[in-house]
Scaffold this motif. Structure first.
Motif, mmCIF file in Angstrom:
data_model
loop_
_atom_site.group_PDB
_atom_site.id
_atom_site.type_symbol
_atom_site.label_atom_id
_atom_site.label_comp_id
_atom_site.label_asym_id
_atom_site.label_seq_id
_atom_site.Cartn_x
_atom_site.Cartn_y
_atom_site.Cartn_z
ATOM 1 N N GLU A 1 -1.504 11.299 2.628
ATOM 2 C CA GLU A 1 -0.847 12.597 2.776
ATOM 3 C C GLU A 1 -0.657 13.253 1.409
ATOM 4 O O GLU A 1 -0.448 12.586 0.410
ATOM 5 N N GLN A 2 -0.714 14.571 1.383
ATOM 6 C CA GLN A 2 -0.457 15.307 0.145
ATOM 7 C C GLN A 2 1.041 15.584 0.069
ATOM 8 O O GLN A 2 1.621 16.147 0.992
ATOM 9 N N VAL B 1 0.862 -1.179 0.000
ATOM 10 C CA VAL B 1 0.000 0.000 0.000
ATOM 11 C C VAL B 1 0.898 1.227 0.000
ATOM 12 O O VAL B 1 1.797 1.340 0.835
ATOM 13 N N ASN B 2 0.680 2.130 -0.926
ATOM 14 C CA ASN B 2 1.421 3.393 -0.984
ATOM 15 C C ASN B 2 0.582 4.505 -0.383
ATOM 16 O O ASN B 2 -0.626 4.560 -0.598
ATOM 17 N N ASN B 3 1.225 5.393 0.346
ATOM 18 C CA ASN B 3 0.582 6.578 0.923
ATOM 19 C C ASN B 3 -0.647 6.179 1.751
ATOM 20 O O ASN B 3 -1.741 6.695 1.573
ATOM 21 N N THR C 1 -3.922 7.395 -1.612
ATOM 22 C CA THR C 1 -3.707 6.004 -1.248
ATOM 23 C C THR C 1 -3.956 5.092 -2.443
ATOM 24 O O THR C 1 -4.935 5.242 -3.151
ATOM 25 N N ASN C 2 -3.022 4.169 -2.684
ATOM 26 C CA ASN C 2 -3.190 3.199 -3.759
ATOM 27 C C ASN C 2 -2.475 1.910 -3.377
ATOM 28 O O ASN C 2 -1.609 1.893 -2.503
ATOM 29 N N VAL C 3 -2.886 0.818 -3.980
ATOM 30 C CA VAL C 3 -2.309 -0.492 -3.687
ATOM 31 C C VAL C 3 -1.684 -1.071 -4.950
ATOM 32 O O VAL C 3 -2.023 -0.677 -6.062
#
Length: 62
Positions: A16-17, A10-12, A52-54
Motif C-alpha cells: 500500500e502507498q 514483513v512490512n507493508n 513491501t520489505n522484510v
C-alpha cells in the motif's frame, strides 16, 4: 541455542502507498519552490514510505 532470539517479519505486505507523518515535508505557510522544482510542502511519491520489505534480526545474550 539458549540466549539466542530471532525476530523477523514483513512490512507493508500488500504494498500500500502511505505516508509517514514525521517524514512528510510541510510548508509551514511558505509556498515557495523546493529544491526539486515543486511546491514546497507538497506531498509526492518521493514522500511515501517504502513498499513491501522484510526484516530479520538476531540477538544473543550471554
Amino acid at each position: 541455542m539458549e540466549g539466542l532470539t530471532l525476530n523477523g517479519g514483513v512490512n507493508n505486505i500488500f504494498n500500500e502507498q502511505y505516508y509517514d507523518w514525521g517524514a512528510v515535508r510541510r510548508s509551514g505557510g511558505h509556498m515557495g519552490l523546493d529544491t526539486f522544482g515543486g511546491q514546497a510542502g507538497s506531498v509526492t511519491d518521493r514522500s511515501t514510505a517504502p513498499g513491501t520489505n522484510v526484516f530479520l534480526s538476531a540477538t544473543y545474550a550471554f
